[in-house]
Design a protein around this motif. Structure first.
Motif, PDB file in Angstrom:
ATOM      1  N   ILE A 136      46.323  41.293  36.112  1.00 23.30           N
ATOM      2  CA  ILE A 136      45.520  40.088  35.903  1.00 23.30           C
ATOM      3  C   ILE A 136      45.899  39.067  36.974  1.00 23.30           C
ATOM      4  O   ILE A 136      47.086  38.787  37.173  1.00 23.30           O
ATOM      5  CB  ILE A 136      45.792  39.480  34.503  1.00 23.30           C
ATOM      6  N   VAL A 137      44.896  38.555  37.665  1.00 29.89           N
ATOM      7  CA  VAL A 137      45.104  37.427  38.582  1.00 29.89           C
ATOM      8  C   VAL A 137      44.072  36.392  38.181  1.00 29.89           C
ATOM      9  O   VAL A 137      42.864  36.673  38.203  1.00 29.89           O
ATOM     10  CB  VAL A 137      44.939  37.838  40.063  1.00 29.89           C
ATOM     11  N   ALA A 138      44.534  35.211  37.781  1.00 35.90           N
ATOM     12  CA  ALA A 138      43.636  34.173  37.273  1.00 35.90           C
ATOM     13  C   ALA A 138      43.998  32.857  37.948  1.00 35.90           C
ATOM     14  O   ALA A 138      45.127  32.389  37.813  1.00 35.90           O
ATOM     15  CB  ALA A 138      43.767  34.049  35.762  1.00 35.90           C
ATOM     16  N   ALA A 139      43.050  32.295  38.688  1.00 37.72           N
ATOM     17  CA  ALA A 139      43.325  31.098  39.481  1.00 37.72           C
ATOM     18  C   ALA A 139      42.668  29.868  38.868  1.00 37.72           C
ATOM     19  O   ALA A 139      41.550  29.936  38.347  1.00 37.72           O
ATOM     20  CB  ALA A 139      42.818  31.288  40.914  1.00 37.72           C
ATOM     21  N   GLY A 140      43.393  28.739  38.945  1.00 35.69           N
ATOM     22  CA  GLY A 140      42.843  27.466  38.495  1.00 35.69           C
ATOM     23  C   GLY A 140      42.434  27.526  37.040  1.00 35.69           C
ATOM     24  O   GLY A 140      43.185  28.003  36.178  1.00 35.69           O
ATOM     25  N   ALA A 141      41.206  27.084  36.752  1.00 33.32           N
ATOM     26  CA  ALA A 141      40.738  27.036  35.362  1.00 33.32           C
ATOM     27  C   ALA A 141      40.632  28.429  34.754  1.00 33.32           C
ATOM     28  O   ALA A 141      40.695  28.574  33.534  1.00 33.32           O
ATOM     29  CB  ALA A 141      39.380  26.319  35.286  1.00 33.32           C
ATOM     30  N   ASN A 142      40.474  29.472  35.595  1.00 33.70           N
ATOM     31  CA  ASN A 142      40.406  30.838  35.050  1.00 33.70           C
ATOM     32  C   ASN A 142      41.695  31.218  34.324  1.00 33.70           C
ATOM     33  O   ASN A 142      41.688  32.091  33.456  1.00 33.70           O
ATOM     34  CB  ASN A 142      40.147  31.853  36.167  1.00 33.70           C
ATOM     35  N   ALA A 143      42.794  30.572  34.701  1.00 33.28           N
ATOM     36  CA  ALA A 143      44.083  30.900  34.080  1.00 33.28           C
ATOM     37  C   ALA A 143      44.128  30.475  32.616  1.00 33.28           C
ATOM     38  O   ALA A 143      45.036  30.870  31.878  1.00 33.28           O
ATOM     39  CB  ALA A 143      45.230  30.260  34.855  1.00 33.28           C
ATOM     40  N   ALA A 144      43.149  29.682  32.182  1.00 33.07           N
ATOM     41  CA  ALA A 144      43.095  29.289  30.768  1.00 33.07           C
ATOM     42  C   ALA A 144      42.590  30.416  29.886  1.00 33.07           C
ATOM     43  O   ALA A 144      42.647  30.318  28.659  1.00 33.07           O
ATOM     44  CB  ALA A 144      42.213  28.048  30.601  1.00 33.07           C
ATOM     45  N   SER A 145      42.088  31.503  30.501  1.00 38.98           N
ATOM     46  CA  SER A 145      41.657  32.687  29.739  1.00 38.98           C
ATOM     47  C   SER A 145      42.775  33.719  29.818  1.00 38.98           C
ATOM     48  O   SER A 145      42.983  34.334  30.863  1.00 38.98           O
ATOM     49  CB  SER A 145      40.359  33.247  30.331  1.00 38.98           C
ATOM     50  N   PRO A 146      43.505  33.925  28.700  1.00 40.21           N
ATOM     51  CA  PRO A 146      44.725  34.740  28.789  1.00 40.21           C
ATOM     52  C   PRO A 146      44.508  36.150  29.341  1.00 40.21           C
ATOM     53  O   PRO A 146      45.363  36.658  30.060  1.00 40.21           O
ATOM     54  CB  PRO A 146      45.208  34.785  27.328  1.00 40.21           C
ATOM     55  N   HIS A 147      43.387  36.786  29.022  1.00 41.07           N
ATOM     56  CA  HIS A 147      43.114  38.126  29.536  1.00 41.07           C
ATOM     57  C   HIS A 147      41.953  38.090  30.529  1.00 41.07           C
ATOM     58  O   HIS A 147      41.055  38.925  30.492  1.00 41.07           O
ATOM     59  CB  HIS A 147      42.820  39.102  28.387  1.00 41.07           C
ATOM     60  N   HIS A 148      42.009  37.130  31.442  1.00 41.56           N
ATOM     61  CA  HIS A 148      40.955  36.980  32.447  1.00 41.56           C
ATOM     62  C   HIS A 148      40.792  38.254  33.275  1.00 41.56           C
ATOM     63  O   HIS A 148      41.771  38.873  33.681  1.00 41.56           O
ATOM     64  CB  HIS A 148      41.322  35.807  33.363  1.00 41.56           C
ATOM     65  N   GLU A 149      39.555  38.612  33.542  1.00 49.34           N
ATOM     66  CA  GLU A 149      39.255  39.747  34.417  1.00 49.34           C
ATOM     67  C   GLU A 149      39.177  39.216  35.851  1.00 49.34           C
ATOM     68  O   GLU A 149      38.324  38.398  36.157  1.00 49.34           O
ATOM     69  CB  GLU A 149      37.902  40.348  33.995  1.00 49.34           C
ATOM     70  N   PRO A 150      40.086  39.662  36.747  1.00 50.09           N
ATOM     71  CA  PRO A 150      40.075  39.113  38.116  1.00 50.09           C
ATOM     72  C   PRO A 150      38.721  39.349  38.769  1.00 50.09           C
ATOM     73  O   PRO A 150      38.174  40.448  38.699  1.00 50.09           O
ATOM     74  CB  PRO A 150      41.171  39.907  38.835  1.00 50.09           C
ATOM     75  N   GLY A 151      38.192  38.309  39.380  1.00 46.52           N
ATOM     76  CA  GLY A 151      36.844  38.415  39.938  1.00 46.52           C
ATOM     77  C   GLY A 151      36.743  37.805  41.319  1.00 46.52           C
ATOM     78  O   GLY A 151      37.695  37.830  42.103  1.00 46.52           O
ATOM     79  N   GLY A 152      35.568  37.233  41.585  1.00 44.99           N
ATOM     80  CA  GLY A 152      35.253  36.771  42.930  1.00 44.99           C
ATOM     81  C   GLY A 152      35.726  35.373  43.260  1.00 44.99           C
ATOM     82  O   GLY A 152      35.472  34.880  44.369  1.00 44.99           O
TER      83      GLY A 152
END
Ligand code: ZN
Ligand code: ZN
Ligand code: ZN
Length: 375
Positions: A199-215
């Motif tokens: 999992i790589v989650a940047a900025g506000a995406n990091a607020a989603s614990p199981h974020h799917e790394p995207g674009g």
């Protein structure tokens, strides 16, 4: 071929049989998933052909396996017999015949429903439970070889984390997905034989614990949450998992983020230090949660504090409210509190810990601070 490395499997089988007797289970049917490699050192191919270990409470265990996959099996005749089936055979019928007069059946949790349904048709009137009721508590307690494998996996994950924190992994201008792929490549380069997730989650995406790394392209001012792990091979054909989370910040973090991270760090340390033999999963969860709640982030910590780890990424024991089972020496689990502010940022800090009579042993050693990188 029998050999000295058969010992763990014979011993595990004996413990499983004792647990079956205690629960009144007559036969254990294990297919795809982690119970099978843990029991016999063989991982079933997760395909449409049935692989199933038939382990009666008494008598010989038999691995029913597609004939074309028999060459993959490292045979351990002291522990189980091999029964290959050809393309026109009926493997469900073979298993049903082997299960014979069993009245109470435990079936592997990951067994495809099509096989469970077919087996229930062939074996009417039996009682069925999930095999984890038998194997879960046994798999939770790791022996010294398993702890050595988990330690090696954690050290390899630490080396990847150090590369991230040391600026070796380029971040700014790359997408989350690109960084995720690089973390996966590094897990393999460090000796894992499989990447389970990155999992790589940047900025506000990091607020989603199981974020799917995207674009999303990583930029200055971002917190970057990286949670990754793989499977570490052992000589016995059983793999053990790594799982680590570290956050880095591109440039100096704003005070709000730095302050929240200090809370997170203290919460994680409190739960790690408190993960003592005899404490329950619920009590350890509360140690982390209390620190975060007292700092005003109680409603921002939206998941349990941790999970057991071994041949499976998530297994018993769970570090969660409601788990009143005491930790025992040899239990291995994550401690991974998080704080998530939707629309703004998120953060999590995760290590793998082993409970021991002398106190908790933390397998991960990578820097636990919010490391500032240039990107
Ligand atoms: Zn998770
Ligand atoms: Zn993780
Ligand atoms: Zn985890």
């Amino acid at each position: 071929m029998a050999g000295p490395d058969d010992a763990p499997f014979a011993e595990r089988q004996a413990r499983v049989r004792a647990a079956m007797a205690a629960r009144g289970v007559d036969v254990l049917l294990v297919s795809v998933g982690p119970d099978l490699p843990w029991l016999i050192g063989y991982e079933a191919m997760p395909l449409e052909r049935l692989t199933m270990l038939v382990l009666p409470r008494e008598g010989e265990a038999t691995l029913v396996v597609p004939e074309l996959e028999v060459p993959r099996v490292v045979e351990r005749p002291d522990t189980f017999a091999v029964r290959g089936w050809g393309e026109t055979d009926d493997p469900v019928g073979i298993v049903a015949a082997l299960a014979g007069a069993a009245r109470s059946i435990a079936v592997g949790d990951r067994t495809w429903a099509r096989f469970v349904v077919a087996l229930q048709h062939e074996l009417p009137g039996r009682s069925w439970i999930a095999a984890s009721a038998v194997t879960g508590p046994l798999r939770a307690g790791k022996d010294e070889h398993e702890i050595a494998a988990l330690s090696a996996a954690a050290a390899a994950a630490d080396r990847v984390a150090a590369a991230l924190q040391g600026g070796e992994v380029a971040l700014v201008g790359r997408t989350e997905a690109q960084v995720s792929a690089e973390l996966g490549r590094r897990l393999l380069a460090e000796g894992h034989h499989r990447v389970n997730f990155a999992i790589v989650a940047a900025g506000a995406n990091a607020a989603s614990p199981h974020h799917e790394p995207g674009g999303r392209v990583i930029a200055a001012g971002d917190i970057v949450l990286c949670d990754f792990g793989g499977t570490w091979p052992t000589a016995h054909g059983v793999g053990y998992c790594s799982d680590i989370t570290r956050c880095v910040h591109i440039g100096a973090p704003p005070p709000e983020v730095a302050e929240a991270y200090a809370v997170l760090h203290a919460a994680q340390a409190a739960a790690v230090a408190g993960a003592q033999v005899g404490r329950t999963g619920a009590e350890v969860d509360e140690l982390a949660r209390a620190v975060i709640r007292d700092a005003g982030f109680g409603d921002r910590f939206v998941h349990r504090t941790g999970h057991g780890i071994g041949v499976e990424e998530h297994e018993d024991p769970y570090i969660v409210a409601g788990n009143h089972e005491p930790l025992a020496a040899g239990h291995a689990f994550s401690i991974e509190p998080g704080i998530y502010v939707p629309g703004c940022w998120g953060m999590r800090l995760e290590d793998i810990v082993v409970a021991a009579d002398a106190g908790p042993v933390v397998l991960n050693r990578a820097d636990r601070s919010l490391v500032v990188v240039d990107g």
